[in-house]
Design a protein around this motif. Sequence first.
Motif, PDB file in Angstrom:
ATOM      1  N   THR A 216       0.810  -1.224   0.000  1.00  0.00           N
ATOM      2  CA  THR A 216       0.000   0.000   0.000  1.00  0.00           C
ATOM      3  C   THR A 216       0.843   1.273   0.000  1.00  0.00           C
ATOM      4  O   THR A 216       0.527   2.223  -0.732  1.00  0.00           O
ATOM      5  CB  THR A 216      -0.959  -0.004   1.206  1.00  0.00           C
ATOM      6  N   ARG A 220      -0.227   4.382  -2.325  1.00  0.00           N
ATOM      7  CA  ARG A 220      -0.966   5.451  -1.643  1.00  0.00           C
ATOM      8  C   ARG A 220      -0.519   6.859  -2.054  1.00  0.00           C
ATOM      9  O   ARG A 220      -1.373   7.740  -2.261  1.00  0.00           O
ATOM     10  CB  ARG A 220      -0.847   5.282  -0.134  1.00  0.00           C
ATOM     11  N   TRP A 223      -2.347   8.195  -5.101  1.00  0.00           N
ATOM     12  CA  TRP A 223      -3.749   8.541  -4.857  1.00  0.00           C
ATOM     13  C   TRP A 223      -3.869   9.784  -3.984  1.00  0.00           C
ATOM     14  O   TRP A 223      -4.781  10.609  -4.179  1.00  0.00           O
ATOM     15  CB  TRP A 223      -4.464   7.359  -4.202  1.00  0.00           C
ATOM     16  N   GLN A 224      -2.997   9.932  -3.016  1.00  0.00           N
ATOM     17  CA  GLN A 224      -3.058  11.119  -2.166  1.00  0.00           C
ATOM     18  C   GLN A 224      -2.776  12.387  -2.960  1.00  0.00           C
ATOM     19  O   GLN A 224      -3.266  13.468  -2.612  1.00  0.00           O
ATOM     20  CB  GLN A 224      -2.073  10.973  -1.009  1.00  0.00           C
ATOM     21  N   GLU A 225      -2.011  12.251  -4.018  1.00  0.00           N
ATOM     22  CA  GLU A 225      -1.711  13.399  -4.869  1.00  0.00           C
ATOM     23  C   GLU A 225      -2.982  13.976  -5.494  1.00  0.00           C
ATOM     24  O   GLU A 225      -3.049  15.170  -5.788  1.00  0.00           O
ATOM     25  CB  GLU A 225      -0.719  12.976  -5.964  1.00  0.00           C
ATOM     26  N   GLY A 227      -6.101  13.633  -4.015  1.00  0.00           N
ATOM     27  CA  GLY A 227      -7.129  13.885  -3.022  1.00  0.00           C
ATOM     28  C   GLY A 227      -7.726  12.683  -2.328  1.00  0.00           C
ATOM     29  O   GLY A 227      -8.561  12.838  -1.423  1.00  0.00           O
ATOM     30  N   TYR A 228      -7.326  11.477  -2.714  1.00  0.00           N
ATOM     31  CA  TYR A 228      -7.794  10.289  -2.009  1.00  0.00           C
ATOM     32  C   TYR A 228      -6.865  10.003  -0.829  1.00  0.00           C
ATOM     33  O   TYR A 228      -5.652  10.152  -0.940  1.00  0.00           O
ATOM     34  CB  TYR A 228      -7.789   9.065  -2.933  1.00  0.00           C
ATOM     35  N   SER A 229      -7.433   9.552   0.282  1.00  0.00           N
ATOM     36  CA  SER A 229      -6.594   9.165   1.409  1.00  0.00           C
ATOM     37  C   SER A 229      -6.006   7.779   1.212  1.00  0.00           C
ATOM     38  O   SER A 229      -5.001   7.423   1.830  1.00  0.00           O
ATOM     39  CB  SER A 229      -7.402   9.198   2.717  1.00  0.00           C
ATOM     40  N   GLU A 230      -6.631   7.005   0.338  1.00  0.00           N
ATOM     41  CA  GLU A 230      -6.244   5.622   0.101  1.00  0.00           C
ATOM     42  C   GLU A 230      -6.701   5.240  -1.299  1.00  0.00           C
ATOM     43  O   GLU A 230      -7.524   5.931  -1.908  1.00  0.00           O
ATOM     44  CB  GLU A 230      -6.901   4.711   1.161  1.00  0.00           C
ATOM     45  N   SER A 231      -6.160   4.171  -1.826  1.00  0.00           N
ATOM     46  CA  SER A 231      -6.630   3.673  -3.115  1.00  0.00           C
ATOM     47  C   SER A 231      -8.126   3.402  -3.043  1.00  0.00           C
ATOM     48  O   SER A 231      -8.596   2.718  -2.129  1.00  0.00           O
ATOM     49  CB  SER A 231      -5.896   2.373  -3.480  1.00  0.00           C
TER      50      SER A 231
END
Length: 245
Positions: A216, A220, A223-225, A227-231
Amino acid sequence: MDTRPITDLFDARSSAIEPHEVLRDYHYRRIDRIDDEGFEINGDDKGIILTHIATVDALGPYLEDQVDVAEFVDSSTKFPVLKRSPYSNVSDHLNLCSRGAKATKSTKSDQFACTWIDRTGVVEAISTDLVYEQRDKLTIQTEVLERSMTQLVTSYFEKVAEPNDDIILATVTYLGFDGVYTPRIGDFGRHHEIKTSFIETPVVSVTEENTRKQITPLLRPLWQEVGYSESPYMTEDGWKFKDND
């Protein structure tokens, strides 16, 4: 990327002692090779994914052969390649090369995907093939990225690591990804633009159990780039893909 991997590994071992630090130093040296003005591969203008995997012994104080690459070739062993595909993963037969063995899969003429297994036991995978043009946008095929990255680590355990190798180390960097979009996720999702050109990840320790969860930290940051905190493929019930990617 055949540009002096043994030299880079030797220099990394001379600069660091702890295996995680050696792999990190080696990884940065390989990035420097890519940043060199004379380095060119097809599709590098669309973004490059650079991955390294190694056992602790491969990063130890003595530079020596850790794997019998000829045996891989003689036994028609296949190894994953980070390439776009409608299938869950893409593998190809290993062939001998100057640094050990390599698996490569034909791509469109303007892109590239290859995985090398060095005699030292270090695996290097480089790909420009997971980014493609979709409706005038450069889009990264994230589902294939997560599947193939997991398969790459799993295959290392199965085909390269020794039975006494309880852990392996891995790291990834996403280069030149500014302007690339992630795909729509879900019925009401939208494309998200990546605005950072250099996305690095930590060196992680991985065991054979539940590989996807353990890698992960390699996925990760991408995805954080956006705006997601996680996939978004990870749920409370585990790793699940949607049909929209």
